[in-house]
Design an enzyme around this catalytic site. Structure first.
Site, PDB file in Angstrom:
ATOM      1  N   ASP A 140     -25.014  -2.238   6.442  1.00 36.08           N
ATOM      2  CA  ASP A 140     -24.337  -3.429   5.946  1.00 36.08           C
ATOM      3  C   ASP A 140     -25.212  -4.662   6.179  1.00 36.08           C
ATOM      4  O   ASP A 140     -26.204  -4.618   6.911  1.00 36.08           O
ATOM      5  CB  ASP A 140     -22.935  -3.573   6.539  1.00 36.08           C
ATOM      6  CG  ASP A 140     -22.932  -3.807   8.039  1.00 36.08           C
ATOM      7  OD1 ASP A 140     -23.763  -4.591   8.522  1.00 36.08           O
ATOM      8  OD2 ASP A 140     -22.090  -3.215   8.728  1.00 36.08           O
ATOM      9  N   ALA A 141     -24.845  -5.759   5.533  1.00 33.22           N
ATOM     10  CA  ALA A 141     -25.698  -6.948   5.539  1.00 33.22           C
ATOM     11  C   ALA A 141     -25.926  -7.494   6.946  1.00 33.22           C
ATOM     12  O   ALA A 141     -26.998  -8.032   7.246  1.00 33.22           O
ATOM     13  CB  ALA A 141     -25.097  -8.030   4.644  1.00 33.22           C
TER      14      ALA A 141
END
Length: 268
Positions: free
Chosen positions: A108-109
């Site tokens: 994820d970011a």
């Protein structure tokens, strides 16, 4: 084996295993297998496009068109080659290669760390899908002081909204007595969405920072954030060996058995 193919020692030399003379020695010593059979005859010919070769039990990469890149993904970057929302994506890290590369699984970011980029679709599927059991190692900085009892809970299993989950391994690295948080190492093969963050939140220790340090046999090492490098010959061999073992150990259609475990999810 092929009577009209290429001499085995030349194939090994072209693959970068060793010089032709050293390759001949490896063959004579019985350290080379072709399609599962030990080969000791120097006149042996093989078809490089179909032969499955290993040396000392480690797979040899014959297809020189395949590319394998390690990226230390920084935070703030989404695991996509083209983000439809205009966020920073992975394209900036692939400009020096002419091949069309894509990411193996996702981070994820907010998560940094080891991400593999490749144009080898078959290997990517094996590495990413949890049914093949490829483990990933994460270091999580979490809120609060983690106790040995909490570590035991992580390996025994915790209940989440989409079912129970247990870490393959869990280890407490540091725990601050002054409330400065703790560092926990988790080893998982699950591909469920944001699983590390949800597991730690479930035991009362929300994640503050998260990095993936290891993916199967690959280690991030000292690669700086935002940098890439091609995998070494040894690393490529380790990945291919893992892939061959995984496909021989997993029953047919096993990858479809768990609908919750999808390889394209953001797993941390």
């Amino acid at each position: 084996m092929s009577e009209t193919g290429v001499r085995l020692q030349k194939v090994l030399a072209n693959a970068g295993v060793a010089s032709r003379r050293v390759a001949e020695q490896l063959i004579v010593e019985g350290r080379v297998r072709v399609d599962g059979q030990v080969v000791t005859e120097l006149g042996t010919r093989v078809d490089p496009e179909t032969a499955v070769i290993d040396v000392d039990g480690t797979a040899v990469q014959l297809d020189q068109t395949k590319r394998y890149i390690m990226l230390n993904k920084p935070t703030g970057v989404v695991s996509s080659m083209k983000d439809d929302r205009g966020r920073p994506d992975l394209r900036r890290f692939t400009k020096e290669w002419t091949e069309r590369l894509y990411n193996v699984g996702r981070l994820d970011a907010e998560t940094s760390g080891l991400l593999v980029l490749t144009n080898d679709g078959e290997l990517a599927h094996i590495l990413a899908h949890p049914s093949f059991g490829v483990t990933k190692v994460y270091i999580a900085k979490v809120e609060g002081r983690v106790t040995p009892q909490t570590i035991a809970r992580l390996t025994k299993g915790v209940e989440l909204e989409d079912g129970p989950i247990a870490a393959d391994k869990a280890r407490l690295l540091t725990a601050s007595a002054e409330g400065g948080g703790s560092l926990v190492e988790l080893t998982l093969h699950s591909g469920r969405n944001r699983i590390v963050r949800r597991m730690m939140a479930a035991v009362g220790h929300p994640v503050v920072e998260l990095v993936r340090r290891q993916f199967g046999p690959l280690h991030l090492g000292t690669l700086p954030a935002g940098r890439t490098r091609e995998l070494t010959k040894v690393e490529r061999g380790a990945l291919l060996t893992l892939a061959r073992q995984a496909t021989s150990d997993v029953p047919p259609n096993a990858a479809e058995d768990d609908p919750r475990s999808r390889p394209d999810q953001e797993t941390t």
